[in-house]
Design an enzyme around this catalytic site. Structure first.
Site, PDB file in Angstrom:
ATOM      1  N   PRO A  21      84.352 136.705  23.707  1.00  0.00           N
ATOM      2  CA  PRO A  21      83.624 137.095  22.497  1.00  0.00           C
ATOM      3  C   PRO A  21      82.306 137.752  22.902  1.00  0.00           C
ATOM      4  O   PRO A  21      81.961 137.792  24.084  1.00  0.00           O
ATOM      5  CB  PRO A  21      83.342 135.745  21.834  1.00  0.00           C
ATOM      6  CG  PRO A  21      83.128 134.819  22.998  1.00  0.00           C
ATOM      7  CD  PRO A  21      84.037 135.311  24.120  1.00  0.00           C
ATOM      8  N   ALA A  33      79.716 135.299  15.957  1.00  0.00           N
ATOM      9  CA  ALA A  33      80.695 135.697  16.966  1.00  0.00           C
ATOM     10  C   ALA A  33      82.078 135.747  16.338  1.00  0.00           C
ATOM     11  O   ALA A  33      82.304 135.173  15.269  1.00  0.00           O
ATOM     12  CB  ALA A  33      80.696 134.698  18.123  1.00  0.00           C
ATOM     13  N   ASN A  34      83.003 136.446  17.016  1.00  0.00           N
ATOM     14  CA  ASN A  34      84.422 136.328  16.682  1.00  0.00           C
ATOM     15  C   ASN A  34      85.028 135.223  17.542  1.00  0.00           C
ATOM     16  O   ASN A  34      84.518 134.919  18.627  1.00  0.00           O
ATOM     17  CB  ASN A  34      85.153 137.631  17.019  1.00  0.00           C
ATOM     18  CG  ASN A  34      84.889 138.731  16.011  1.00  0.00           C
ATOM     19  OD1 ASN A  34      83.838 138.788  15.382  1.00  0.00           O
ATOM     20  ND2 ASN A  34      85.859 139.618  15.872  1.00  0.00           N
ATOM     21  N   ARG A  35      86.115 134.646  17.084  1.00  0.00           N
ATOM     22  CA  ARG A  35      86.836 133.651  17.881  1.00  0.00           C
ATOM     23  C   ARG A  35      87.484 134.315  19.085  1.00  0.00           C
ATOM     24  O   ARG A  35      88.192 135.312  18.937  1.00  0.00           O
ATOM     25  CB  ARG A  35      87.974 133.041  17.063  1.00  0.00           C
ATOM     26  CG  ARG A  35      87.557 132.040  16.079  1.00  0.00           C
ATOM     27  CD  ARG A  35      88.802 131.374  15.502  1.00  0.00           C
ATOM     28  NE  ARG A  35      88.515 130.854  14.183  1.00  0.00           N
ATOM     29  CZ  ARG A  35      87.813 129.740  13.967  1.00  0.00           C
ATOM     30  NH1 ARG A  35      87.374 129.030  14.996  1.00  0.00           N
ATOM     31  NH2 ARG A  35      87.557 129.338  12.752  1.00  0.00           N
ATOM     32  N   SER A  36      87.273 133.768  20.275  1.00  0.00           N
ATOM     33  CA  SER A  36      87.979 134.229  21.471  1.00  0.00           C
ATOM     34  C   SER A  36      87.746 133.235  22.591  1.00  0.00           C
ATOM     35  O   SER A  36      86.602 132.897  22.892  1.00  0.00           O
ATOM     36  CB  SER A  36      87.462 135.596  21.915  1.00  0.00           C
ATOM     37  OG  SER A  36      87.994 135.936  23.186  1.00  0.00           O
TER      38      SER A  36
END
Ligand code: CTP
Ligand code: CA
Length: 223
Positions: A21, A33-36
């Site tokens: 992310p 943030a994005n999920r990663s």
């Protein structure tokens, strides 16, 4: 680095991989943030290095450890990720596996926002640079093969096909991240490789196996 010395079909090739992310600060203790997890990006970098490639691995704050035998360039934000990508040596191929945050907070501060009764924070956002599109549309020194990812829900192939055209990358690795698939956060992936040749659905397999198959395909193009 050691990987460049190892024999394999990608010996002498330089490949850039983005992963994980990005974190966009709100204040010193909070971010968006994005999920990663970074698992798929790490697996791809590992697979490319195993085929002999010299890999520059530009990674946001991931859950999984960075792979061995790659040049790790840690970053926090999307803007830092773009800078690191542009500062890396010219690449034969580039794989954009990062889950880049779409926006950053323009009024982020150095002071922690306190719940002191003065009301809710008023965050202001600006769009982040599109790293994949920037590299895909380079006039000089564009990698021969640019690979993007598209984690989609609903009409996955249509969304991913449109995304490939819009950004100008050569391949898009599309996957369905609807909660029902159980893909998000898991160890397996079910992807469709979209290229000029159309959409090629791969069977569901471990993220490592997806990475090995993708690395093999990249090697065939760079031969
Ligand atoms: N990507 C990137 N820089 C960004 C956003 C995305 O390099 N600022 C890359 C990702 O690494 C991925 C691909 O673009 O390879 C697609 O990301 P995605 O989030 O699906 O695309 P977006 O254009 O942000 O579209 P969406 O509105 O669906 O989030
Ligand atoms: Ca996005």
């Amino acid at each position: 680095i050691d990987a460049a010395l190892s024999d394999g079909p990608l010996k002498g090739k330089h490949i850039l991989v983005t992963s994980g992310p990005t974190h966009e600060p709100i204040d010193p203790v909070r971010y968006i943030a994005n999920r990663s997890s970074g698992a798929q990006g790490s697996a791809i970098a590992t697979a490319l290095a195993a085929l002999g490639a010299e890999v520059s691995f530009v990674t946001g704050p991931a859950d999984v450890p960075a792979p061995q035998n790659v040049r790790v360039i840690p970053v926090q934000t999307a803007r830092e990720m773009l800078q690191a990508v542009q500062a890396a040596p010219a690449a034969d191929a580039a794989v954009f596996a990062a889950a880049v945050a779409d926006w950053h907070v323009t009024n982020a501060g150095d002071s922690k926002i306190k719940k002191d009764g003065s009301g809710l924070p008023q965050l202001e956002f600006a769009e982040n640079p599109d790293i994949l599109a920037t590299v895909s549309q380079m006039k000089q020194g564009r990698p021969k093969l640019v690979v993007g990812f598209a984690a989609e829900t609903d009409d996955v192939i249509a969304h991913a096909t449109a995304k490939r055209a819009r950004k100008g990358c050569d391949w898009i690795v599309a996957n369905d991240v609807s909660p029902a698939t159980g893909i998000m956060g898991g160890t397996e992936n079910a992807v469709t490789l979209i290229s000029d040749d159309g959409a090629e659905a791969w069977p569901r397999m471990g993220k490592d196996a997806v990475a090995q198959r993708l690395a093999q395909r990249i090697a065939e193009v760079l031969l």
